[in-house]
Write an enzyme that holds these catalytic residues in place. Structure first.
Site, short mmCIF file in Angstrom:
data_model
loop_
_atom_site.label_atom_id
_atom_site.label_comp_id
_atom_site.label_asym_id
_atom_site.label_seq_id
_atom_site.Cartn_x
_atom_site.Cartn_y
_atom_site.Cartn_z
N HIS A 165 0.83 -1.22 0.00
CA HIS A 165 0.00 0.00 0.00
C HIS A 165 0.86 1.27 0.00
CE1 HIS A 165 -3.25 -2.78 1.30
NE2 HIS A 165 -2.30 -3.28 2.06
N SER A 286 15.23 22.11 -15.55
CA SER A 286 14.05 22.91 -15.82
C SER A 286 14.49 24.26 -16.35
CB SER A 286 13.26 23.09 -14.52
OG SER A 286 12.52 24.30 -14.56
N LYS A 292 16.50 22.11 -10.43
CA LYS A 292 15.80 20.86 -10.77
C LYS A 292 16.67 19.86 -11.52
CE LYS A 292 11.48 20.43 -11.00
NZ LYS A 292 10.61 19.51 -10.31
N GLU A 299 10.20 8.85 -16.78
CA GLU A 299 8.80 9.26 -17.02
C GLU A 299 8.36 8.87 -18.43
OE1 GLU A 299 8.18 13.46 -15.62
OE2 GLU A 299 10.22 13.14 -14.94
#
Ligand code: ARG
Length: 473
Positions: A165, A286, A292, A299
């Protein structure tokens, strides 16, 4: 009438009964050359097999056979060199090659299509193409398993939290976690190779749908092309695409595994986890936030999944309502398969690269592993073993102790013996031996368990089972 003036001449290959050529939109909707040119090598191989068989069967003269061979050599070289001019008005790869062959060798080219149809031709090309793709994806999967096994071995002792979970459950080792994926990718290889076994039958010689009156030898063309045997039924041979659907199904499951792993990579390099870091090679910055470092490759590997699922559903939908045998709808079978295969190959390459690239952060993993009273099960198991408490009671006692630790804001190891004995007096100082995360993982020696000793053996076993027979190039 006036429209006909602007129309093109009829198609040289099938236009005998036509008086004028197709409209512009007909030509556009009908053409597949924009994508099926990817079949050029398979199409030429199929034509060679067919021509040689025709000669062997006395259907074609050996001079014509030789002329065809030479012409096909030239065409193959042209296409490979990028100098071949594909023409939309010639619809597809089959007619582009045949028409060029006619330019090169004249009439003999027209004899190549004896006892053959584009229907068995395209089914043959497609099976050969998917077969090659399966072989190349199989190699990529072996490469991915190899880097995963290497990392797993290096991190056989590295403790991390195991989750259910997404809540801290029990400590595991990082090596054990990585080996879970080795098993998944191993089954993916199995699915692809099962697909290959079933697809490896030759449609060539089925003709348009009914077979042919010429005395062809389908067994010869099948074995020439590396197929195990000819397909038994000519209607089935030209009209089913279940091999492509199986390929896409296996690809969809494989991308599911890639996607779950990618999701973990994304999570692991986020601030909430910091279990790994990825280098400049697999991250981007970024344009606005200078601090970043984004895991874009992970992804995108996760994101490619949508295309592969889409391809599977798309082709299932194309096929579901088609009567036997061939319908032109089936020309829509190729692009989804190409896109899925390309997406999967790219995602596999990216994941393999990232596994090699990622640096584990064992201290962060260890700290996280100790959180959330992750060794509570070890305390309950200790009560069962050392004090003969039934597991259900031990579970309840441990629950009370966890609540106490929570109330005091400490971990289980930090709780005093007095506090524990206040809950159950059968608890002795020995209990502390099982409460550390190291002790916890070390104790999980059951088959398939996470103990470092198991993980080292499992990595060696996985190497032998998955990598040695195939060999890695
Ligand atoms: N380009 C066609 C395809 O991809 C080849 C088969 C054409 N067959 C036909 N009967 N028109 O399906």
């Amino acid at each position: 009438m006036s429209q006909n003036k602007t129309r093109k001449p009829t198609n040289a290959q099938w236009g005998g009964r036509f008086t004028s050529g197709p409209s512009e939109v007909m030509e556009r909707i009908n053409a597949s050359i924009g994508f099926d040119q990817r079949f050029f090598a398979q199409d030429i191989a199929g034509s060679r097999a067919h021509a040689q068989m025709l000669v062997a069967q006395g259907i074609l003269s050996s001079e014509d056979g030789q002329a065809i061979e030479n012409g096909l050599d030239t065409i193959l070289a042209d296409i490979e060199a990028g100098t071949f001019k594909f023409k939309v008005e010639l619809e597809d790869i089959h007619m582009n090659i045949e028409s060029k062959l006619r330019e090169l060798i004249g009439d003999a080219a027209g004899r190549l299509h004896t006892a053959r149809s584009r229907n068995d031709q395209v089914a043959t090309d497609f099976r050969l193409w998917v077969r090659d793709e399966i072989d190349s994806l199989g190699k990529q999967l072996v490469g991915l398993q190899a880097v995963l096994i290497d990392k797993a071995e290096a991190h056989a002792d590295t403790v991390m939290p195991g989750f259910t979970h997404l809540q801290t459950a029990q400590p595991v080792t990082f090596g054990h976690h990585l080996l879970a994926y080795v098993e998944m990718f191993g089954r993916d290889r199995g699915r692809f190779s099962d697909t290959r076994t079933r697809l490896n039958e030759s449609p060539l010689g089925a003709g348009a749908l009914a077979g042919t009156s010429f005395p062809i030898d389908r067994t010869a063309t099948a074995s020439h092309l590396g197929f195990d045997r000819p397909m038994a039924n000519s209607l089935d041979a030209v009209s089913d695409r279940d091999f492509a659907l199986e390929f896409l199904s296996a690809a969809a499951i494989c991308t599911t595994h890639i996607s779950r792993f990618s999701e973990e990579l994304v999570a692991w390099c986020s601030d909430g986890f910091r279990f790994i870091s990825l280098s400049d090679a697999y991250t981007t910055g970024s344009s606005m936030m200078p601090q970043k470092r984004n895991p874009d490759a992970a992804e995108l590997s996760r994101g490619k999944t949508g295309r592969v699922y889409g391809a599977l559903i798309g082709l299932l939908t194309v096929m579901k309502g088609l009567p036997l045998a061939y319908s032109k709808d089936m020309q829509e079978d190729k692009e989804p398969v190409f896109d899925a295969a390309d997406s999967l190959a790219l995602a596999l390459a990216a994941i393999t690269g990232m596994v090699g690239d990622m640096q584990a952060e064992p201290e962060n993993m260890h700290a996280a592993a100790g959180k959330g009273h992750s060794t509570a099960t070890d305390l309950a198991d200790w009560l069962v073993r050392a004090a003969g408490v039934p597991f259900r009671d031990a579970h309840a006692i441990t629950g009370t102790i966890v609540a106490l630790a929570e109330e005091k804001g400490v971990t289980l190891t930090e709780l005093s013996l007095g506090d524990m004995q206040g809950v159950d007096k059968r608890i002795s100082a020995d209990v502390y031996n099982v409460l550390s995360v190291e002790a916890s993982v070390a104790s999980r020696t059951s088959l398939g368990g996470t103990a470092p000793i198991n993980v080292r053996a499992a990595a060696a076993e996985a190497r032998a089972r998955f990598l040695v027979p195939e060999g890695i190039e």
